[in-house]
Design an enzyme around this catalytic site. Structure first.
Site, PDB file in Angstrom:
ATOM      1  N   LYS A  32     -21.958  17.313 -24.015  1.00 15.16           N
ATOM      2  CA  LYS A  32     -22.420  15.973 -24.382  1.00 15.16           C
ATOM      3  C   LYS A  32     -23.932  15.800 -24.228  1.00 15.16           C
ATOM      4  CE  LYS A  32     -21.557  13.665 -19.938  1.00 15.16           C
ATOM      5  NZ  LYS A  32     -22.941  13.269 -19.653  1.00 15.16           N
ATOM      6  N   THR A  33     -24.525  16.420 -23.210  1.00 14.74           N
ATOM      7  CA  THR A  33     -25.978  16.295 -23.054  1.00 14.74           C
ATOM      8  C   THR A  33     -26.695  16.954 -24.228  1.00 14.74           C
ATOM      9  OG1 THR A  33     -25.714  16.331 -20.647  1.00 14.74           O
ATOM     10  CG2 THR A  33     -27.924  16.726 -21.510  1.00 14.74           C
ATOM     11  N   ASP A 218     -25.557   7.195 -21.965  1.00 15.98           N
ATOM     12  CA  ASP A 218     -24.723   8.271 -21.430  1.00 15.98           C
ATOM     13  C   ASP A 218     -23.791   7.713 -20.346  1.00 15.98           C
ATOM     14  OD1 ASP A 218     -23.721  10.787 -20.998  1.00 15.98           O
ATOM     15  OD2 ASP A 218     -25.413  11.481 -19.807  1.00 15.98           O
ATOM     16  N   GLU A 219     -22.695   8.420 -20.068  1.00 15.38           N
ATOM     17  CA  GLU A 219     -21.719   8.055 -19.026  1.00 15.38           C
ATOM     18  C   GLU A 219     -21.289   6.592 -19.158  1.00 15.38           C
ATOM     19  OE1 GLU A 219     -20.399  10.285 -17.371  1.00 15.38           O
ATOM     20  OE2 GLU A 219     -21.798  11.902 -16.930  1.00 15.38           O
ATOM     21  N   GLN A 249     -12.655  10.337 -17.204  1.00 21.24           N
ATOM     22  CA  GLN A 249     -13.529  10.682 -16.077  1.00 21.24           C
ATOM     23  C   GLN A 249     -14.127   9.441 -15.422  1.00 21.24           C
ATOM     24  OE1 GLN A 249     -15.913  14.461 -16.548  1.00 21.24           O
ATOM     25  NE2 GLN A 249     -15.368  14.189 -18.704  1.00 21.24           N
ATOM     26  N   ARG A 601     -13.688  20.972 -13.228  1.00 22.26           N
ATOM     27  CA  ARG A 601     -14.960  21.531 -12.744  1.00 22.26           C
ATOM     28  C   ARG A 601     -14.905  23.061 -12.788  1.00 22.26           C
ATOM     29  NH1 ARG A 601     -17.510  18.190 -14.373  1.00 22.26           N
ATOM     30  NH2 ARG A 601     -15.510  17.465 -15.155  1.00 22.26           N
TER      31      ARG A 601
END
Length: 724
Positions: A32-33, A218-219, A249, A601
């Site tokens: 995503k980044t 973002d987020e 998330q 993770r």
């Protein structure tokens, strides 16, 4: 550089969808980044949008720095003209320029957490409210909650439903008055006042709406109502708002993040385009299938199908240990096995858990076996404030001349013994050449320093309390002594009245788990050995910061990180999911999301561990394995028990079931003072003391580079260096 190069089809679609609202649902490890930064580069290099007209919002300074570095590589110095930063940083910038419109001085100061608490304490005092009954941290949390929902003191007053909320409203009002008088704002004000500015001054809002043609967030699943409203205001004209996030998330409701923001985005923006980033670049197919099976049970989510071109990988391991100590022992044994096979380094492994108190058994095992570790985002168990406070009481009971311990807890909880009184007492004691405890005796006999009657009374009362505890320590078991200390000093009530008191109390209860091992000894012997053990643990705590170390981390802190190997311990009902969530469907879904975050993770291997019995928070009971384990298809796992459930008396230790046994005692090594030794991590050193410790020996070694360490001979990886 072609900004679309090396993007997969979904990523490319997200970058090229320019006009109108866009929701990018980005699964874990989906890049995503990369999408956000390439989208910004595409807007500038392909669409010709000036960077002056683009805003990119992140949640942390770390994320903002990472994004800035990537954009600099893509755009060079052009990136400097972007508005890029956290919500708070961007709002502070706007208020510096425009805040006069709402009566805010451009030189306003931003009050940090400690400053805020001091203002709240001041407000409680001015309102004649008891800070023990209405704790400053609880008030602070309530004010944060109000501001996350854009509620002013007046708004808050209209919805109070009980006496405590009425107290919060009064303190909130006085708190805001103090901030205004000081030309100050807190972090939540930065957001709330910007929304207020835009609401009250349409021309100012129009100025920023005209400037920002494109806004990226973002987020987005972590936004609260105030942040959502701010973005809605800024994007009100052009509606070119791109939000990136993953409902699966969303794990920060306790910070007042509102999952509804991302789930309802399409209702507020019916013409929104939705792009799913489902290709994962991090994990094996098996790990993704396991994660998907866990999260698919939730109802409050946006369904997606995670997939990867990575190999299938090995099944995840579901391990049942007998106790938390065996659970920790297995983790260490397996890490050593993987390291010996050159599969990973210790630093490639992470051990994750739901609550901080679980780290105690893990930390002790890592230190016992001399295995380096680092504790991320938290304080080591024996260094936590509440643990150090309780141990300071026990040390003072054991040795009343311990000035450090006495000074630490003489006014904890508050007894009206201020710093000035303590300074006068300390100065007098130093001049008399006596410890503080003896000085207290002199005060009680009216032979001490000239203090106020109030100070004399407070000090004498404290002395009587300690003397009474010393007397009781001669007859009570260690756990009973803990009970007595916590009740008679008022520390239990004191800690439970703090905002995070329940978690701190859980940590204190974990001390009972340790103390129970010494109940069979005489009271004096038990206290002495217990304090020595704690001292030894603290001594070796330096391992936390050295070398290639395994990461110990809570699941909340692990979000955004990745590791080749992940161990999640405590997969039990009451831990994961946490006991507070069991009666609340929404909280239970968040616990499931937390488990999902932990599993995703991992890059290559996952171990999910639970125990048959667990000693935690001072109790010891049989457990029930987490319902989340039941949702994983059996073909994706290998399940092993480290004992036979039907035959507890025939318990099989870890060493019999795994190719790499747990570290075993080095019983043949004989050391004396003056011997030269080598430790695989600390290097060379000289033995300066040997003392018996039950059936073992405690060896004190002065290492050339690592300093003085105290180690158990049977467990420390020591080799004797023969003199030539």
């Amino acid at each position: 550089m072609d900004v679309l190069a090396k993007l997969n089809p979904a990523q490319k679609q997200a970058v090229e969808t320019i006009d109108g609202p866009l929701l990018i649902v980005a699964g874990p490890g989906s890049g995503k980044t990369r999408v956000i930064t390439h989208r910004v580069a595409y807007l500038i290099k392909v669409c010709g949008i000036s960077p002056h007209h683009i805003m990119a919002v992140t949640f942390t300074n770390k994320a903002a720095r990472e994004m800035a570095e990537r954009l600099e590589r893509l755009l060079g110095r052009t990136a400097e003209a972007l508005t890029l930063g956290t919500f708070h940083a961007i709002c502070a910038r706007i208020l510096r320029q425009e805040g006069k419109a709402i009566g805010l001085d451009s030189r306003f100061v931003i009050y940090d957490e400690e400053d805020q608490l001091n203002l709240i304490k001041q407000a409680l005092q001015e309102l004649n409210l008891d800070p023990k009954q209405y704790t400053p941290r609880a008030i602070q949390s309530a004010i944060k909650y109000a501001k996350s929902r854009l509620l002013t003191p007046t708004d808050y007053a209209q919805q109070t439903s009980n006496y405590f909320e009425g107290v919060v409203q009064r303190v909130y009002e006085r708190y805001q008055q103090s901030l205004t008088q000081s030309h100050g704002v807190d972090f939540d004000d930065l957001l709330m006042k910007t929304v207020q500015l835009f609401n009250d001054h349409p021309k100012v809002l129009s100025k920023y709406q005209l400037r920002y043609l494109h806004i990226l967030v973002d987020e987005f699943q972590d936004t609260n109502i105030t942040q959502y409203m701010l973005i809605k205001q800024l994007a009100g004209k052009y509606r070119n708002v791109c939000v990136v996030g993953d409902p699966d998330q969303s794990i920060y409701s306790w910070r007042f993040a509102d999952l509804r923001n991302i789930l309802s985005f399409e209702k507020d923006y019916p013409d929104a385009k939705v792009v799913l980033l489902e290709q994962n670049y991090r994990s094996t197919r098996t790990i993704l299938d396991v994660a998907s099976s866990i999260i698919s049970v939730n109802s409050r989510r946006k369904p997606k199908r995670l997939w990867t071109e990575n190999e299938a990988g090995i099944p995840i391991s579901v391990i049942e240990a007998y106790t938390e100590d065996e659970e920790a022992q297995f983790v260490i044994s397996e890490i050593e096995r993987l390291v010996e096979q050159n599969f990973v380094s210790p630093g490639s492994c992470a051990v994750m858990y739901r609550v901080n108190a679980q780290s105690r058994a893990l930390e002790e095992a890592f230190m016992r076996y001399g295995v380096p570790y680092k504790l991320v985002g938290g304080t080591r168990f024996y260094q936590r404030r509440e643990i150090k406070d309780v141990i300071a009481y026990l040390r003072l009971i054991h040795n009343p001349n311990d000035n450090i311990s006495l000074a630490r807890i003489i006014n904890v909880p508050g007894r009206g013994i201020g710093q000035r009184t303590l300074a006068e007492l300390s100065g007098w004691a130093k001049n008399q050449g006596m410890p503080l405890y003896s000085a207290l005796k002199m005060v009680a006999e009216k032979k001490g320093p000239a203090l106020t009657p109030r100070a004399n009374y407070a000090l004498t009362s404290f002395l009587n309390l300690i003397d009474e505890l010393i007397e009781k320590s001669q007859e009570l078991s260690l756990t009973d002594l803990l009970d007595t200390v916590l009740e008679q000093t008022g520390y239990k009530e004191h800690i439970l009245n703090e905002e995070d008191g329940e978690e701190r109390w859980e940590n204190i209860q974990e001390l009972y788990t340790v103390a129970r091992d010494y109940n069979e000894l005489s009271p004096d012997e038990a206290l002495a050995i217990f304090l020595e053990k704690v001292s030894l643990v603290s001594d070796i705590d330096e391992l936390d910061e050295k070398g290639d170390a395994t990461t110990l981390i809570t699941l909340h802190q692990a979000k955004g990180l990745e590791f080749p190997v992940v161990f999640i311990v405590g997969m039990e009902e009451g831990l994961l999911p946490h006991r507070r969530s069991l009666d609340d469907p929404e909280e239970l879904e968040e616990e499931r999301r937390l488990c999902y975050v932990g599993v995703t993770r991992a890059q290559q291997r996952v171990y999910l561990l639970h125990t048959y019995r667990r000693s935690l928070f001072g109790g010891n009971s049989a457990t029930r394995r987490s319902r989340f384990l039941e949702d994983i298809p059996p073909q994706l796992t290998t399940r092993k028990g480290l004992w036979e459930e039907e035959k507890e008396e025939e318990f099989t230790p870890v060493t019999a079931l795994y190719s790499k046994p747990a570290p075993s005692p080095l019983s043949t090594l004989k050391l004396e003072v003056g011997d030269q030794v080598h430790h695989k991590m600390f290097g060379d050193g000289v033995v300066i003391n040997c003392s018996p410790n039950k059936d073992d020996q405690e060896i004190t070694v002065a290492f050339t580079t690592a300093g003085v360490k105290r180690l158990l001979l049977s467990l420390a990886p020591l080799e004797k260096i023969e003199k030539s």
